[in-house]
Design a protein around this motif. Structure first.
Motif, PDB file in Angstrom:
ATOM      1  N   ASN A   1       0.867  -1.177   0.000  1.00 32.11           N
ATOM      2  CA  ASN A   1       0.000   0.000   0.000  1.00 32.11           C
ATOM      3  C   ASN A   1       0.909   1.234   0.000  1.00 32.11           C
ATOM      4  O   ASN A   1       1.428   1.643   1.039  1.00 32.11           O
TER       5      ASN A   1
ATOM      6  N   THR B   1      -7.191   8.672  -3.050  1.00 31.58           N
ATOM      7  CA  THR B   1      -8.138   7.570  -2.836  1.00 31.58           C
ATOM      8  C   THR B   1      -8.178   6.564  -3.977  1.00 31.58           C
ATOM      9  O   THR B   1      -8.867   5.548  -3.890  1.00 31.58           O
ATOM     10  N   ASP B   2      -7.471   6.806  -5.071  1.00 31.14           N
ATOM     11  CA  ASP B   2      -7.483   5.914  -6.227  1.00 31.14           C
ATOM     12  C   ASP B   2      -6.634   4.675  -5.934  1.00 31.14           C
ATOM     13  O   ASP B   2      -5.400   4.733  -5.890  1.00 31.14           O
ATOM     14  N   ARG B   3      -7.293   3.518  -5.764  1.00 37.05           N
ATOM     15  CA  ARG B   3      -6.566   2.301  -5.402  1.00 37.05           C
ATOM     16  C   ARG B   3      -5.639   1.816  -6.511  1.00 37.05           C
ATOM     17  O   ARG B   3      -4.681   1.085  -6.242  1.00 37.05           O
ATOM     18  N   SER B   4      -5.906   2.212  -7.739  1.00 36.57           N
ATOM     19  CA  SER B   4      -5.046   1.745  -8.841  1.00 36.57           C
ATOM     20  C   SER B   4      -3.653   2.337  -8.746  1.00 36.57           C
ATOM     21  O   SER B   4      -2.706   1.807  -9.345  1.00 36.57           O
TER      22      SER B   4
ATOM     23  N   THR C   1      -2.498   3.660  -5.474  1.00 43.16           N
ATOM     24  CA  THR C   1      -2.008   3.510  -4.109  1.00 43.16           C
ATOM     25  C   THR C   1      -1.570   2.088  -3.807  1.00 43.16           C
ATOM     26  O   THR C   1      -0.778   1.853  -2.897  1.00 43.16           O
ATOM     27  N   HIS C   2      -2.056   1.110  -4.566  1.00 41.16           N
ATOM     28  CA  HIS C   2      -1.698  -0.286  -4.338  1.00 41.16           C
ATOM     29  C   HIS C   2      -0.871  -0.801  -5.519  1.00 41.16           C
ATOM     30  O   HIS C   2      -1.276  -0.654  -6.674  1.00 41.16           O
TER      31      HIS C   2
END
Length: 441
Positions: free
Chosen positions: A318, A434-437, A439-440
């Motif tokens: 993360n 907040t964009d998981r693409s 952040t992960h």
């Protein structure tokens, strides 16, 4: 047809990133000892940030232009990014070698200006090269390996004047003259800078554009200075939302580190070592020690990056959480400088700062590379670094002097409280992403 990028081994990534060793030698010597040179040449403490201002101002212009030009460059023999590595290395080497021989403040400030501009010519294409060469699944890993090399460079370069003193090179000189220990350190740094970048140039092969005919057509369509300038401004106006969010994080982060580079030497020599006479043995011994303590953040960033590279090569991480926690720890490290009583405790403070430094040099770039058009990676990396130089400009024109006195008081050590506050704000700003693409991993 999309080019399928192969996963690279650790040593392949090491080779393509090795030039960062020299780049960081330049930055570490610049950040750790230019303020000492300025003080030696007669600069007052509050005037030091203004002497730094030419460097970030130049970066504001140079970085997007170099990124744009490197995106549009291709030679079967010399590649895309490597010509910029080389020319940046030549001018950086010359500026680094001659900086400590300055006999007046304007000469030292001019050397810093040339050095910073030249390093940026090399550095931003190095960032873009990681995205050029590595598949998405290795991006975090690639930037962390760069950070590992940067950590090595920071630690060794920061300790060079101290090492020279231990070898018998004098660390004092007549008033207004930079000691030989600093001159020797800068000469070694210049040699390392040039040879390490040359090593990357000779050992790294670049991928050609996916469609060379289309690449040439696009170059012809957008040739000309006005067209190029328009395209750069268009890219700035149309930057992705994630880039803007990361920009706020970068703003607070680099304001904090600029404050450290400008004021760590006067703050620590005065607050911890009680030394103020810049021509005295006590001051120069203290300044050597400050350089050594600053090296701690490079050493810790190296080990932190080594651990991150091990983790990132095996599991998804993360990025946002890692970056947020790292920056907050670094902020606490800066704040602790105000409260400690013994010099050895500076190692604790700068260890925490080192964790933040390792993250600053890897996580934002990994998140950014996942959010922009690969064909414009160079120009976006350059534009992104506007969020590095703008806070430095604001700090240099009076932001640091005004804020630390307003918020904490006149003592110069309060600059470290200001740096800590801004680094904690940088950590908390990650909550906006907040964009998981991105952040992960």
């Amino acid at each position: 047809m999309t080019l399928q990028k192969k996963k690279l081994s650790f040593w392949q990534i090491w080779n393509m990133s090795f030039g960062f060793l020299g780049i960081q030698f330049g930055f570490a010597l610049q950040g750790g000892f230019m303020s000492r040179i300025f003080q030696t040449l007669g600069a007052e403490k509050d005037a030091i940030p203004m002497l730094w201002i030419a460097a970030p101002l130049t970066g504001l212009l140079v970085q997007p232009i170099v990124g744009y030009l490197s995106d549009r460059t291709w030679s079967p023999k010399f590649g895309r990014r490597k010509p910029f590595f080389f020319f940046g290395a030549v001018f950086s080497t010359l500026a680094l070698f001659f900086a400590p021989y300055s006999s007046a403040l304007w000469m030292a400030a001019g050397s810093l200006w040339i050095l910073d501009a030249s390093i940026n010519i090399s550095m931003e294409p190095f960032r873009a090269l990681v995205a050029d060469k590595l598949p998405e699944s290795q991006r975090s890993y690639g930037f962390v390996v760069q950070t590992l090399i940067i950590g090595i460079g920071t630690w060794v370069a920061s300790n060079l004047p101290w090492m020279m003193t231990q070898l018998g090179v004098p660390n004092t000189a007549p008033e207004g003259v930079v000691p030989d220990s600093v001159k020797y350190a800068f000469a070694i740094g210049a040699l390392v800078l040039f040879t390490s970048i040359l090593y990357t140039i000779l050992t790294t092969e670049e991928y050609p554009p996916e469609d060379l005919d289309e690449f040439e057509r696009e170059k012809q369509k957008s040739k000309g200075f006005l067209t190029g300038a328009t395209e750069i401004f268009s890219n700035i106006a149309g930057m992705p939302k994630v880039m803007k969010q990361l920009g706020l994080v970068q703003f607070f982060s680099w304001f904090a580190f600029f404050t450290m580079w400008s004021f760590a030497t006067p703050a620590i020599t005065e607050h911890i070592f009680k030394a103020t006479d810049t021509s005295s043995l006590a001051y120069n011994d203290a300044a050597d020690s400050v350089g050594s303590y600053l090296g701690t953040y490079g050493l810790v960033s190296m080990f932190f990056a080594l651990g991150l590279s091990f983790v990132a090569s095996r599991v998804k991480i993360n990025r946002k959480l890692v970056h947020m926690c790292s920056l907050i720890l670094g902020g606490l490290g800066f704040i602790l400088i105000y409260f400690i009583q013994e010099p050895w405790m500076l190692h604790i403070c700068f260890s925490l700062v080192g964790i933040a430094w390792a993250s600053i040099l890897s996580m934002p770039y990994a998140m950014l590379s996942s959010s922009v058009n690969p064909k414009k990676m160079g120009v976006y990396m350059g534009i992104f670094n506007m969020f590095i130089v703008i806070p430095q400009i604001i700090a240099a024109v009076g932001g640091v002097n005004f804020l630390y006195k307003l918020l904490f008081g006149e003592a110069v050590v309060n600059t470290m409280l200001l740096a800590g506050t801004f680094l904690i704000l940088a950590g908390l700003s990650n909550l906006l992403i907040t964009d998981r693409s991105v952040t992960h991993d």
